[in-house]
Design a protein around this motif. Structure first.
Motif, PDB file in Angstrom:
ATOM      1  N   THR A 225      -2.726   1.303   1.248  1.00  0.00           N
ATOM      2  CA  THR A 225      -2.521   0.166   0.349  1.00  0.00           C
ATOM      3  C   THR A 225      -1.183   0.262  -0.373  1.00  0.00           C
ATOM      4  O   THR A 225      -0.463  -0.736  -0.516  1.00  0.00           O
ATOM      5  N   THR A 226      -0.824   1.460  -0.803  1.00  0.00           N
ATOM      6  CA  THR A 226       0.471   1.665  -1.451  1.00  0.00           C
ATOM      7  C   THR A 226       1.614   1.368  -0.490  1.00  0.00           C
ATOM      8  O   THR A 226       2.623   0.752  -0.864  1.00  0.00           O
ATOM      9  N   THR A 227       1.448   1.793   0.756  1.00  0.00           N
ATOM     10  CA  THR A 227       2.476   1.512   1.775  1.00  0.00           C
ATOM     11  C   THR A 227       2.659   0.017   1.956  1.00  0.00           C
ATOM     12  O   THR A 227       3.792  -0.494   2.024  1.00  0.00           O
ATOM     13  N   ILE A 228       1.541  -0.715   2.017  1.00  0.00           N
ATOM     14  CA  ILE A 228       1.619  -2.173   2.171  1.00  0.00           C
ATOM     15  C   ILE A 228       2.345  -2.785   0.985  1.00  0.00           C
ATOM     16  O   ILE A 228       3.198  -3.675   1.138  1.00  0.00           O
ATOM     17  N   GLY A 229       2.023  -2.326  -0.233  1.00  0.00           N
ATOM     18  CA  GLY A 229       2.686  -2.851  -1.422  1.00  0.00           C
ATOM     19  C   GLY A 229       4.184  -2.610  -1.400  1.00  0.00           C
ATOM     20  O   GLY A 229       4.979  -3.492  -1.761  1.00  0.00           O
ATOM     21  N   LYS A 230       4.578  -1.416  -0.957  1.00  0.00           N
ATOM     22  CA  LYS A 230       6.010  -1.092  -0.911  1.00  0.00           C
ATOM     23  C   LYS A 230       6.727  -1.910   0.168  1.00  0.00           C
ATOM     24  O   LYS A 230       7.864  -2.354  -0.029  1.00  0.00           O
TER      25      LYS A 230
END
Length: 303
Positions: A115-120
């Protein structure tokens, strides 16, 4: 800060894992078999795996003979060249749709930073002027939906979501419809953390893929497997497992700045043939970088 400097800073612990064991080894020594054995041990300890470590040391031997090297102080440069050769077939470019929205499906086990990767990625594409829509298809955890909504707010993009427990394929269907209606450029699909041996979760992923292919021919344009760099050889095991059941087209390696096990990237590429597309070199929203083989090799191999 330039790309090389970002990689050098982010790979500090992995670099120390190699050179902490070799400090002083190249000084006042003959270029003999015992030195190569020490290099081999250092690479294995840095999580490059036995097969890839043996291959790299043998390649360094060959290069040393070709260059008629007699001073061991020249070995770091040859080690860097060998590592760059290991990445020779790594294509870090992201595939995009010829027309209409580009869709990227993000998969992996729990806790790796999907999820963090998607946000970045959303923040990065937004800064490039692309309109992004996020699909909250991890409907098993309410916290995952909330986390993605928070990232959507930070990145300034819309999030398509349903309630917890909803059909993930339905979320993706609605996200594609929204992307078409709103003329979005990129759709980033989150998915539930799953293990390759959980048949029902893998079947669910197959259903999501079927919906994507039907509603957006040619998609997903990338299936990105996210692995946690701090897990070392476990990341390699996950890459092997997912490759058997999902058409993984690229890898995202997170948390490289917090680990001495960054060397695991090399065997994933060389042995499994999965190109690394992105690496996480810090916790900030701008610390997800496109993979650059030369900068990575220099970041680990230059003492």
């Amino acid at each position: 800060m330039g790309l090389f400097d970002k990689f050098r800073r982010g790979l500090e612990k992995s670099r120390e894992a190699v050179w902490g064991r070799l400090t002083g080894v190249f000084q006042g020594r003959k270029l003999d078999e015992s030195l190569y054995e020490q290099m081999e041990e250092a690479l294995i300890a840095a999580d490059m795996g036995v097969d890839t470590s043996l291959w790299m040391v043998e390649r360094v031997r060959q290069l040393a003979r070709q260059e008629k090297l007699s001073d061991p102080a020249g070995l770091p440069v040859l080690l860097q060249r060998a590592m760059e050769e290991a990445f020779a077939d790594n294509d870090a470019r992201m595939r995009t749709a010829e027309a209409g929205p580009t869709l990227y499906l993000v998969v992996g086990v729990n806790g790796v930073g999907k999820t963090t990767t998607i946000g970045k990625l959303a923040a990065r594409y937004g800064k490039e002027g692309r309109k992004v829509i996020l699909a909250a298809a991890d409907t098993f955890r309410a916290a995952a939906i909330e986390q993605l909504v928070e990232w959507g707010t930070r990145a300034g993009c819309d999030v398509v979501r349903h309630s917890q427990g909803a059909d993930p394929a339905a979320v993706v269907y609605d996200a594609i419809a929204a992307a078409k209606a709103r003329r979005a450029d990129v759709v980033l699909c989150d998915t539930a953390g799953r293990l390759h041996n959980k048949a029902h979760l893998m079947a669910e992923l197959a259903k999501v893929n079927k919906v994507i292919a039907r509603e957006l021919p040619g998609a997903p344009h990338e299936v990105l497997l996210v692995v946690d760099g701090t897990t070392g050889q476990n990341a390699l095991a996950q890459a092997k497992a997912f490759k058997e059941v999902v058409s993984v087209t690229g890898l995202v390696v997170t948390k490289l700045d917090g680990t001495a096990k960054g060397g695991v990237v090399v065997p994933i590429v060389r042995e499994e043939g999965i190109p690394v597309k992105w690496v996480g070199l810090g916790e900030g929203i701008d610390d997800l970088e496109p993979f650059d083989a030369a900068s990575f090799a220099a970041g680990i191999c230059r003492p």
